[in-house]
Design a protein around this motif. Structure first.
Motif, mmCIF file in Angstrom:
data_model
loop_
_atom_site.group_PDB
_atom_site.id
_atom_site.type_symbol
_atom_site.label_atom_id
_atom_site.label_comp_id
_atom_site.label_asym_id
_atom_site.label_seq_id
_atom_site.Cartn_x
_atom_site.Cartn_y
_atom_site.Cartn_z
ATOM 1 N N ARG A 186 0.829 -1.210 0.000
ATOM 2 C CA ARG A 186 0.000 0.000 0.000
ATOM 3 C C ARG A 186 0.866 1.264 0.000
ATOM 4 N NH1 ARG A 186 -4.676 -1.834 -1.925
ATOM 5 N NH2 ARG A 186 -5.412 -3.630 -0.761
ATOM 6 N N VAL A 187 1.851 1.271 -0.907
ATOM 7 C CA VAL A 187 2.714 2.433 -1.066
ATOM 8 C C VAL A 187 3.080 2.537 -2.544
ATOM 9 C CG1 VAL A 187 4.853 1.138 -0.663
ATOM 10 C CG2 VAL A 187 4.797 3.593 -0.168
ATOM 11 N N ALA A 188 3.297 3.758 -3.033
ATOM 12 C CA ALA A 188 3.697 3.949 -4.427
ATOM 13 C C ALA A 188 5.054 3.298 -4.677
ATOM 14 C CB ALA A 188 3.766 5.431 -4.748
ATOM 15 N N VAL A 189 5.166 2.528 -5.768
ATOM 16 C CA VAL A 189 6.384 1.783 -6.072
ATOM 17 C C VAL A 189 6.937 2.215 -7.421
ATOM 18 C CG1 VAL A 189 7.352 -0.508 -6.549
ATOM 19 C CG2 VAL A 189 5.700 -0.207 -4.690
ATOM 20 N N VAL A 190 8.261 2.431 -7.473
ATOM 21 C CA VAL A 190 8.987 2.693 -8.713
ATOM 22 C C VAL A 190 9.962 1.540 -8.909
ATOM 23 C CG1 VAL A 190 10.469 4.295 -9.972
ATOM 24 C CG2 VAL A 190 8.825 5.172 -8.291
ATOM 25 N N MET A 191 9.968 0.922 -10.085
ATOM 26 C CA MET A 191 10.811 -0.263 -10.329
ATOM 27 C C MET A 191 11.725 -0.038 -11.526
ATOM 28 S SD MET A 191 9.601 -4.240 -10.919
ATOM 29 C CE MET A 191 8.839 -3.966 -12.532
ATOM 30 N N ASP A 192 12.968 -0.528 -11.422
ATOM 31 C CA ASP A 192 13.910 -0.454 -12.538
ATOM 32 C C ASP A 192 14.914 -1.592 -12.403
ATOM 33 O OD1 ASP A 192 15.316 0.455 -14.806
ATOM 34 O OD2 ASP A 192 15.012 2.548 -14.239
ATOM 35 N N ASN A 193 15.686 -1.790 -13.443
ATOM 36 C CA ASN A 193 16.781 -2.739 -13.428
ATOM 37 C C ASN A 193 17.795 -2.351 -12.352
ATOM 38 O OD1 ASN A 193 19.794 -2.895 -14.750
ATOM 39 N ND2 ASN A 193 18.680 -4.817 -14.917
ATOM 40 N N ASP A 194 18.359 -3.337 -11.652
ATOM 41 C CA ASP A 194 19.248 -3.032 -10.537
ATOM 42 C C ASP A 194 20.518 -2.307 -10.975
ATOM 43 O OD1 ASP A 194 20.267 -5.261 -11.833
ATOM 44 O OD2 ASP A 194 20.541 -6.466 -10.012
ATOM 45 N N VAL A 195 21.025 -2.608 -12.174
ATOM 46 C CA VAL A 195 22.247 -1.940 -12.628
ATOM 47 C C VAL A 195 21.941 -0.506 -13.066
ATOM 48 C CG1 VAL A 195 24.282 -2.114 -14.085
ATOM 49 C CG2 VAL A 195 23.142 -4.183 -13.315
ATOM 50 N N ASN A 196 20.768 -0.281 -13.650
ATOM 51 C CA ASN A 196 20.350 1.102 -13.908
ATOM 52 C C ASN A 196 20.352 1.906 -12.613
ATOM 53 O OD1 ASN A 196 19.964 0.741 -16.633
ATOM 54 N ND2 ASN A 196 17.744 0.612 -16.538
ATOM 55 N N LEU A 197 19.817 1.301 -11.553
ATOM 56 C CA LEU A 197 19.768 2.020 -10.273
ATOM 57 C C LEU A 197 21.162 2.173 -9.666
ATOM 58 C CD1 LEU A 197 16.481 0.753 -8.594
ATOM 59 C CD2 LEU A 197 16.883 2.736 -10.051
ATOM 60 N N ALA A 198 22.063 1.235 -9.953
ATOM 61 C CA ALA A 198 23.448 1.407 -9.510
ATOM 62 C C ALA A 198 24.062 2.644 -10.159
ATOM 63 C CB ALA A 198 24.270 0.164 -9.836
ATOM 64 N N ALA A 199 23.752 2.866 -11.441
ATOM 65 C CA ALA A 199 24.237 4.070 -12.122
ATOM 66 C C ALA A 199 23.646 5.321 -11.469
ATOM 67 C CB ALA A 199 23.879 4.020 -13.607
ATOM 68 N N VAL A 200 22.355 5.265 -11.122
ATOM 69 C CA VAL A 200 21.723 6.392 -10.432
ATOM 70 C C VAL A 200 22.401 6.642 -9.092
ATOM 71 C CG1 VAL A 200 19.589 7.195 -9.341
ATOM 72 C CG2 VAL A 200 19.504 6.080 -11.576
ATOM 73 N N GLY A 201 22.667 5.562 -8.336
ATOM 74 C CA GLY A 201 23.339 5.701 -7.053
ATOM 75 C C GLY A 201 24.729 6.281 -7.187
ATOM 76 N N GLU A 202 25.469 5.836 -8.218
ATOM 77 C CA GLU A 202 26.822 6.352 -8.427
ATOM 78 C C GLU A 202 26.788 7.824 -8.821
ATOM 79 O OE1 GLU A 202 30.620 5.365 -7.741
ATOM 80 O OE2 GLU A 202 29.150 3.743 -7.961
ATOM 81 N N LYS A 203 25.756 8.213 -9.547
ATOM 82 C CA LYS A 203 25.601 9.619 -9.914
ATOM 83 C C LYS A 203 25.240 10.458 -8.701
ATOM 84 C CE LYS A 203 24.938 13.084 -12.849
ATOM 85 N NZ LYS A 203 26.087 13.757 -13.474
#
Length: 384
Positions: A186-203
């Protein structure tokens, strides 16, 4: 410089301007109203109205800056970290990690568990249990969570709904995980590939903060790449950009995906056949100890890494490749030969560097995308 707000309908314009202010405060920390006016190219009256609205919603606070000299101290606007909370999930093939963070991005609690190998229902139960326990650890009621971001070990369709090409967790193939998790928690969810999110985290918090064009190359159980162009994640026409594990390598008169040789099982096979070592960890430990056979296998891994990077860079001309993953993080052994082999493959080799986040890139990326969604929901939802 911040992107100027978009002109549109009054309600939409107000919401966009609020998001621009919140994003400026997230990136830069506390700012005066004058500084916000300058950065966002808004009028003083508009900034004043936005700050007044955000103060009323308790999304920001305003206080006097610390004294730096003679004269009156200016008032600064800052994010209110307790205005809401977000959750990030890094769902790996064998381990799932979850973090609760406030709206300033500070992590308040963490949980970790094995990834179920059985069914989607078992996965949802596991994530629900981790979610409840982490919120209890952070003393955060469920109603205060505004969004959840999750990275999965497979491709995600362009709509962010369906998991595809998930070799290591087969029951996720074709699963509408985002909706299922949203219904469960019961919460809004955003989903993506884990390596895409690793790039986001590194940025966001790693080595690529000031780099507009780079890629995060994860080499672990599988091989994948998250690509950032112009400061934004690039997903491609169907959401499958960065699936470099499928690059074909000539092998015995035919070809095989590079992941067959460069992923964890492939490196383990090379370690057994050519260095008498049982696992990639044993292989790299032996290479550090000076074992010549192990060093030759590591050099073969470095050649494949360089070849993969060269294929990508011949098309995208990136300035930085960040290495991560269980195999890619062995930078002390891999960086020098990768750089050397790259020079022989392309005349415009990018910089290659290890991740600065010690295996946290995907989890922090999940927190980052949840923060963006969470602030938007906190601002818009409270007004409604």
């Amino acid at each position: 410089m911040e992107t100027p707000p978009v002109v549109g309908r009054p309600f939409l314009l107000r919401a966009l301007n609020e998001q621009a202010v919140l994003e400026a405060l997230r990136k830069n920390g506390p700012l005066t109203r004058t500084a916000l006016t300058s950065r966002l190219h808004l009028s003083k009256s508009t900034v004043s109205a936005i700050v007044h609205s955000l103060l009323a919603q308790r999304l920001v606070t305003e206080h006097r800056a610390a004294r730096a000299g003679v004269g009156r101290r200016p008032r600064q606007v800052a994010l209110n970290p307790d205005a809401g909370y977000v959750v990030g999930v890094d769902l790996g093939a064998t381990r799932a990690r979850l973090a609760v963070a406030d709206l300033s991005g500070q992590v308040r609690a963490r949980r970790e568990s094995s990834t179920p190998q059985t069914s989607l229902d078992d996965l949802l139960r596991t994530l629900d249990r981790m979610y409840a326990r982490a919120l209890a650890d952070a003393r955060v009621p469920r109603r205060r969570v505004t969004a959840l971001g999750i990275g999965v070990p497979g491709a995600v369709d362009a709509a962010g709904e369906v998991v595809r090409l998930c070799v290591n967790v087969p029951y996720l193939n074709g699963a509408e995980l985002r909706q299922a998790l949203q219904n469960r928690l019961r919460v809004a969810v955003v989903m993506d590939n884990d390596v895409n999110l690793a790039a986001v985290g590194e940025k966001w918090r790693g080595r690529a903060g000031a780099v507009p064009n780079f890629a995060y190359l994860a080499v672990g159980t599988g091989v994948g790449m998250g690509i950032v162009l112009g400061g934004e994640l690039y997903r491609g026409a169907t959401g499958y950009a960065g699936e470099v594990g499928y690059l074909p390598v000539p092998a015995g008169g035919t070809h095989a995906p590079v992941e067959t040789f460069l992923g964890g099982p492939g490196v383990a096979r090379l370690a057994r056949e050519r260095a008498d070592r049982a696992t990639p960890e044993d292989l790299f430990a032996a290479a550090r100890a000076g074992d010549p056979r192990a060093r030759r296998v590591v050099d073969q891994v470095a050649r494949l890494l360089a070849w993969t990077i060269a294929c990508v860079n011949a098309t995208l001309d990136l300035s930085l490749i960040v290495l991560g993953g269980g195999i890619g993080q062995n930078a002390d052994l891999l960086l020098a030969p990768v750089r050397e082999h790259l020079q022989t493959l392309v005349p415009f080799a990018p910089e290659v560097a290890p991740s600065a986040l010690a295996g946290e890139a995907s989890l922090l990326g999940a927190v980052a995308v949840a923060l963006r969604a969470g602030r938007a929901l906190a601002a818009g939802g409270r007004r409604r």
